[in-house]
Write a protein that holds these residues in place. Structure first.
Motif, PDB file in Angstrom:
ATOM      1  N   THR A  58       0.830  -1.214   0.000  1.00  0.00           N
ATOM      2  CA  THR A  58       0.000   0.000   0.000  1.00  0.00           C
ATOM      3  C   THR A  58       0.861   1.259   0.000  1.00  0.00           C
ATOM      4  O   THR A  58       0.485   2.251  -0.631  1.00  0.00           O
ATOM      5  CB  THR A  58      -0.938   0.031   1.213  1.00  0.00           C
ATOM      6  OG1 THR A  58      -0.175  -0.074   2.407  1.00  0.00           O
ATOM      7  CG2 THR A  58      -1.944  -1.083   1.146  1.00  0.00           C
ATOM      8  N   ASN A  67      -5.279   3.011   6.910  1.00  0.00           N
ATOM      9  CA  ASN A  67      -6.261   3.683   6.058  1.00  0.00           C
ATOM     10  C   ASN A  67      -6.750   2.771   4.945  1.00  0.00           C
ATOM     11  O   ASN A  67      -7.920   2.810   4.562  1.00  0.00           O
ATOM     12  CB  ASN A  67      -5.670   4.962   5.463  1.00  0.00           C
ATOM     13  CG  ASN A  67      -5.487   6.034   6.511  1.00  0.00           C
ATOM     14  OD1 ASN A  67      -6.092   5.985   7.582  1.00  0.00           O
ATOM     15  ND2 ASN A  67      -4.636   6.995   6.227  1.00  0.00           N
ATOM     16  N   PHE A  68      -5.853   1.938   4.423  1.00  0.00           N
ATOM     17  CA  PHE A  68      -6.233   0.985   3.380  1.00  0.00           C
ATOM     18  C   PHE A  68      -7.269   0.000   3.899  1.00  0.00           C
ATOM     19  O   PHE A  68      -8.316  -0.219   3.276  1.00  0.00           O
ATOM     20  CB  PHE A  68      -4.980   0.245   2.894  1.00  0.00           C
ATOM     21  CG  PHE A  68      -5.260  -0.908   1.973  1.00  0.00           C
ATOM     22  CD1 PHE A  68      -5.708  -0.688   0.682  1.00  0.00           C
ATOM     23  CD2 PHE A  68      -5.062  -2.216   2.390  1.00  0.00           C
ATOM     24  CE1 PHE A  68      -5.957  -1.749  -0.172  1.00  0.00           C
ATOM     25  CE2 PHE A  68      -5.313  -3.274   1.543  1.00  0.00           C
ATOM     26  CZ  PHE A  68      -5.757  -3.042   0.258  1.00  0.00           C
ATOM     27  N   HIS A  70      -9.225   0.361   6.481  1.00  0.00           N
ATOM     28  CA  HIS A  70     -10.450   1.078   6.821  1.00  0.00           C
ATOM     29  C   HIS A  70     -11.287   1.335   5.568  1.00  0.00           C
ATOM     30  O   HIS A  70     -12.515   1.192   5.584  1.00  0.00           O
ATOM     31  CB  HIS A  70     -10.114   2.389   7.529  1.00  0.00           C
ATOM     32  CG  HIS A  70     -11.310   3.118   8.033  1.00  0.00           C
ATOM     33  ND1 HIS A  70     -12.124   2.622   9.027  1.00  0.00           N
ATOM     34  CD2 HIS A  70     -11.848   4.311   7.671  1.00  0.00           C
ATOM     35  CE1 HIS A  70     -13.108   3.476   9.255  1.00  0.00           C
ATOM     36  NE2 HIS A  70     -12.957   4.513   8.440  1.00  0.00           N
ATOM     37  N   GLY A  71     -10.615   1.717   4.480  1.00  0.00           N
ATOM     38  CA  GLY A  71     -11.325   1.939   3.226  1.00  0.00           C
ATOM     39  C   GLY A  71     -11.964   0.667   2.701  1.00  0.00           C
ATOM     40  O   GLY A  71     -13.093   0.689   2.202  1.00  0.00           O
ATOM     41  N   LEU A  72     -11.259  -0.467   2.813  1.00  0.00           N
ATOM     42  CA  LEU A  72     -11.840  -1.746   2.378  1.00  0.00           C
ATOM     43  C   LEU A  72     -13.049  -2.099   3.236  1.00  0.00           C
ATOM     44  O   LEU A  72     -14.050  -2.606   2.722  1.00  0.00           O
ATOM     45  CB  LEU A  72     -10.800  -2.865   2.463  1.00  0.00           C
ATOM     46  CG  LEU A  72      -9.655  -2.843   1.457  1.00  0.00           C
ATOM     47  CD1 LEU A  72      -8.777  -4.065   1.648  1.00  0.00           C
ATOM     48  CD2 LEU A  72     -10.154  -2.776   0.028  1.00  0.00           C
ATOM     49  N   GLU A  75     -16.030  -0.111   2.172  1.00  0.00           N
ATOM     50  CA  GLU A  75     -16.563  -0.584   0.888  1.00  0.00           C
ATOM     51  C   GLU A  75     -17.113  -2.002   0.990  1.00  0.00           C
ATOM     52  O   GLU A  75     -17.572  -2.557   0.003  1.00  0.00           O
ATOM     53  CB  GLU A  75     -15.470  -0.551  -0.183  1.00  0.00           C
ATOM     54  CG  GLU A  75     -15.198   0.817  -0.742  1.00  0.00           C
ATOM     55  CD  GLU A  75     -16.356   1.348  -1.560  1.00  0.00           C
ATOM     56  OE1 GLU A  75     -16.959   0.580  -2.327  1.00  0.00           O
ATOM     57  OE2 GLU A  75     -16.651   2.543  -1.431  1.00  0.00           O
ATOM     58  N   SER A 102     -10.153   1.581  -2.117  1.00  0.00           N
ATOM     59  CA  SER A 102     -10.022   1.978  -0.718  1.00  0.00           C
ATOM     60  C   SER A 102      -9.830   3.486  -0.596  1.00  0.00           C
ATOM     61  O   SER A 102     -10.398   4.122   0.288  1.00  0.00           O
ATOM     62  CB  SER A 102      -8.845   1.239  -0.085  1.00  0.00           C
ATOM     63  OG  SER A 102      -8.578   1.745   1.187  1.00  0.00           O
ATOM     64  N   ARG A 103      -9.048   4.041  -1.494  1.00  0.00           N
ATOM     65  CA  ARG A 103      -8.780   5.483  -1.458  1.00  0.00           C
ATOM     66  C   ARG A 103     -10.050   6.277  -1.713  1.00  0.00           C
ATOM     67  O   ARG A 103     -10.291   7.305  -1.075  1.00  0.00           O
ATOM     68  CB  ARG A 103      -7.712   5.830  -2.498  1.00  0.00           C
ATOM     69  CG  ARG A 103      -7.318   7.283  -2.497  1.00  0.00           C
ATOM     70  CD  ARG A 103      -6.259   7.578  -3.521  1.00  0.00           C
ATOM     71  NE  ARG A 103      -4.986   7.039  -3.099  1.00  0.00           N
ATOM     72  CZ  ARG A 103      -4.148   6.416  -3.911  1.00  0.00           C
ATOM     73  NH1 ARG A 103      -4.445   6.231  -5.171  1.00  0.00           N
ATOM     74  NH2 ARG A 103      -2.999   5.981  -3.449  1.00  0.00           N
ATOM     75  N   ASN A 109      -7.511   8.790   2.718  1.00  0.00           N
ATOM     76  CA  ASN A 109      -6.585   8.274   1.708  1.00  0.00           C
ATOM     77  C   ASN A 109      -6.490   9.275   0.570  1.00  0.00           C
ATOM     78  O   ASN A 109      -7.223   9.210  -0.398  1.00  0.00           O
ATOM     79  CB  ASN A 109      -7.070   6.925   1.160  1.00  0.00           C
ATOM     80  CG  ASN A 109      -7.051   5.834   2.191  1.00  0.00           C
ATOM     81  OD1 ASN A 109      -6.332   5.924   3.159  1.00  0.00           O
ATOM     82  ND2 ASN A 109      -7.845   4.818   1.985  1.00  0.00           N
TER      83      ASN A 109
END
Length: 124
Positions: A58, A67-68, A70-72, A75, A102-103, A109
């Protein structure tokens, strides 16, 4: 444990731990304790290895691990860390697509800032 089982388990030990029953029994008991403990530690070590691999992947795209993930999660992409680490190592384009998803899901992100590559200045 009887003598026969102890010596069977002590096969390959060094010194008198393989052929003297008192010492062999102590060494076998300790070895069984180590194996019980390390079966759990192996799971812990593998999880930390997967996290390191995901983090390395990442960061190449300008996002950190937390953050990656958390974004996954936002989603609702439910890939475990083992699968994510395999994707990051063996399928970089697919992993980049996951990082982009994720961003977009998590405002923390930010888009990666491209590094400016300038020519080398030769000092004379």
């Amino acid at each position: 444990m009887n003598k026969k089982e102890v010596f069977k388990l002590a096969k390959g030990f060094r010194g008198r731990a393989k052929n003297c029953i008192r010492i062999a029994r102590e060494r076998v008991e300790k070895a069984l304790q180590y194996s019980y403990r390390d079966r759990r530690n192996k799971k812990r070590d593998m999880r930390s290895l997967w996290i390191q691999r995901i983090n390395a992947g990442t960061r190449q795209h300008g996002v950190n691990y937390g953050n990656f993930m958390h974004g996954l999660m936002k989603e609702n992409i439910q890939l475990n860390r083992k699968v994510l680490s395999e994707i990051s190592m063996h399928e970089p384009y697919s992993f980049k697509a996951l990082v982009d998803v994720s961003r977009s899901a998590f405002p923390g992100n930010k888009a990666a800032i491209p590094l400016k590559k300038e020519g080398l200045a030769i000092l004379v």
